[in-house]
Every structure is written in C-alpha cells, then in structure tokens.
Design a protein around this motif. Structure first.
Motif, short mmCIF file in Angstrom:
data_model
loop_
_atom_site.label_atom_id
_atom_site.label_comp_id
_atom_site.label_asym_id
_atom_site.label_seq_id
_atom_site.Cartn_x
_atom_site.Cartn_y
_atom_site.Cartn_z
N ILE A 1 -36.06 110.40 -44.83
CA ILE A 1 -36.38 111.79 -44.49
C ILE A 1 -37.75 111.87 -43.84
CG2 ILE A 1 -36.68 114.11 -45.41
CD1 ILE A 1 -33.78 113.00 -45.37
N PHE B 1 -30.98 117.42 -46.03
CA PHE B 1 -32.25 116.79 -46.37
C PHE B 1 -32.52 116.88 -47.88
CE2 PHE B 1 -34.39 117.50 -41.95
CZ PHE B 1 -33.57 116.52 -41.43
N ASP C 1 -30.78 114.38 -50.12
CA ASP C 1 -30.85 112.96 -49.76
C ASP C 1 -31.54 112.17 -50.87
OD1 ASP C 1 -30.41 111.54 -46.83
OD2 ASP C 1 -31.80 110.44 -48.12
#
Length: 311
Positions: free
Chosen positions: A58, A49, A52
C-alpha cells in the motif's frame, strides 16, 4: 482508506478512453460527464486498501493513486467528494508512511527524520487545503469565514459535511503539531479545533470510533491552560473502546502514547500496547491495514519504554 462503493475497473477504463483518447469529445458535454464519473468512482472506492494485509504494498501504491486523483481533480476542480477523498487519503498516507517513519529513524538518523517531518508538514497542508476547497463547494467563502470567525463558520456546517469537516480538522491539527516552529501555522489552532469539535457535536461516533481515537491524542496533548482535561481523555478512550468493540489497535496506542506516557504510568502504557499487539488483524477486515500499521507503532513504543519512563 477510501470509502464505500466499489468502482468497476472496466467502466473506469472506458471512461478514461473517453476523456483522453477521443479528440472529438474534447471540451464537450460527454467528456465532462466522463470526468465526473471517474471522479465519482475514485471518491467512492471500496475497502481495497483498508482491508489489505501488506502495508508495504500500500505504501508503494498510494502515491500513484493520489496523483491520479489529483489529475482528475484538475479537470473537475469543484468535485466535493473527490476533494474529501484527497483530504482523507493524503492525511492517512502521511501519518502512516511519512510521520511515523520520521519517528522510527529519529534516534539513528536525525537528518532523515527532519527531512521526513518537513515533508509530512507539507503533505498535511496539502490535505487540509483540499478539505477547505471541498467545504467551499458547499458553503461559499467558507475559508475566509473560518479564518475570521471559526465558531461562526462551523455553525453553518451540518452532518452532510462530516467527512470534510473531520478530515480537514485532523490534517490541519497534524500540520500544526509537526510544524511547531511555524508561528503562522500555530495561530491556526482555533480554526482546526473548531472543525474537530463541531464534528464531535454532530456525529460523535463518526467512522466507528475514529473521531474518538483522534480526540484521545488531541486532548492528551492539550495544556490545562488551554482547556486540556485528562478526564475527557478517559471518556474518549472508553467511548472508542465501545464503538470499536476493542478491536482497533489505534485506541490502545493513542491512549498509551498520549495519556499513559504523559502520566508516566508504565504499567498502563505497556498493558495497552500489548493489547494492541494481541489484536488479530484479520478479524476485522476493514481495520486490517490500520491495525497492522498501529501494531508496528505499538511494538516500537514498547521497545523504547526504558528511555520513555523515568526510573
């Protein structure tokens, strides 16, 4: 968002099969091992995450991840690391995608902004309650102790508690900040503050500067009568710059929004926000997502400068 090791998706699905689809294993030791292994994996995911480059993706993915983590927690309710991960991830999600969104729409849609802030308060409360549960797994009766005597309670904490200590304090403070109309919640300031300052005492460079960045915001908003000190704000700012090597947009945004705005120093305000915007988000992989989120806030603050500063 989630911390250090990458969990094999193949192993995860095997363990899920053991947990949910084999009646022979229900209630037995093997199922318990499988649940705890999944919990370990969820608590120790890699930087999927945080690295990203698509904040919207997300935003849509995290709620499912959080609910899945909660479902596993229900089967292993005293899993310390999973409780810590839930505390951290609920806090980060709420700030980035609920509280900030409330700020962005406040001028055009007061009702929506109010609804988002009410939701943010509830989510922050969920986060710090998970944190307190996590601390309870390490220190019996910790919640009761911190509500009765915060300083005595945190004196029992050590560096092994740092994740729970920091994120519980941040979530608690965030709930208090956004819930200023809740006297019962405001009375919890000594408890949340005790956790944050104990974290600073034990690990001042926690998370490569995240603690110092939070303290920029917290100390900026603290009234002088309650111990607020603008000199400390500058020290936290300088320490954060040192730890992040100037590559974290949050350092500049927190200082501009907390300190420069309060001092009505528009030149310094805009200088710091422009530094945040100019950071190459791809340069530091583990800060990519948070930098993109903070750069969005920096641009929003710059667009409002004429209304934020008295001419």
């Amino acid at each position: 968002m989630l911390s250090n090791k990458l969990f094999s998706s193949r192993r995860l699905w095997v363990l899920l099969l053991l947990i949910g689809f084999s009646p022979a294993l229900n209630g037995c030791f093997i199922k318990s091992m499988a649940v705890n292994s999944v919990a370990d994996g969820l608590a120790g995911q890699g930087d999927t995450f945080s690295s990203d480059d698509d904040p919207q993706l997300i935003k849509e993915a995290v709620p499912f991840s959080l609910k899945f983590m909660e479902s596993i927690l229900a089967a292993t309710p005293r899993h310390t690391e999973l409780l810590a991960a839930l505390t951290k991830n609920f806090t980060e999600y709420t700030y980035a995608y609920v509280q900030c969104e409330a700020d962005y729409v406040a001028d055009s849609n007061y009702t929506q902004a109010h609804e988002l802030r009410v939701r943010a308060k509830r989510l922050y409360q969920r986060a710090y309650q998970y944190g307190l549960r996590g601390l309870e797994t390490r220190h019996d009766h910790f919640t009761q102790m911190i509500m009765t005597d915060p300083k005595a309670a945190v004196s029992k904490l050590n560096k092994d508690d740092i994740d729970l200590m920091y994120w519980t304090g941040v979530a608690w403070m965030a709930a208090i900040s956004i819930g200023k109309d809740d006297p019962e919640l405001i009375s919890d300031v000594p408890q949340a503050e005790a956790l944050i300052y104990k974290a600073e005492e034990l690990v001042p460079d926690y998370d490569n500067g995240s603690l110092q960045e939070f303290l920029i915001t917290y100390e900026s908003g603290k009234p002088t009568l309650m111990g607020g000190d603008m000199k400390r704000v500058k020290k936290h700012y300088e320490k954060a710059l040192e730890l992040t090597k100037g590559m974290s947009a949050a350092t500049y945004v927190n200082y501009a929004e907390g300190y420069s705005l309060k001092q009505q120093n528009r030149e310094e305000f805009e200088e710091n926000l422009n530094k945040a915007v100019e950071i190459d988000a791809d340069q530091v992989k583990n800060l990519r997502l948070v930098n993109l989120i903070e750069q969005k806030r920096a641009r929003w603050l710059l667009s409002r400068a004429d209304t934020l500063f008295v001419k």
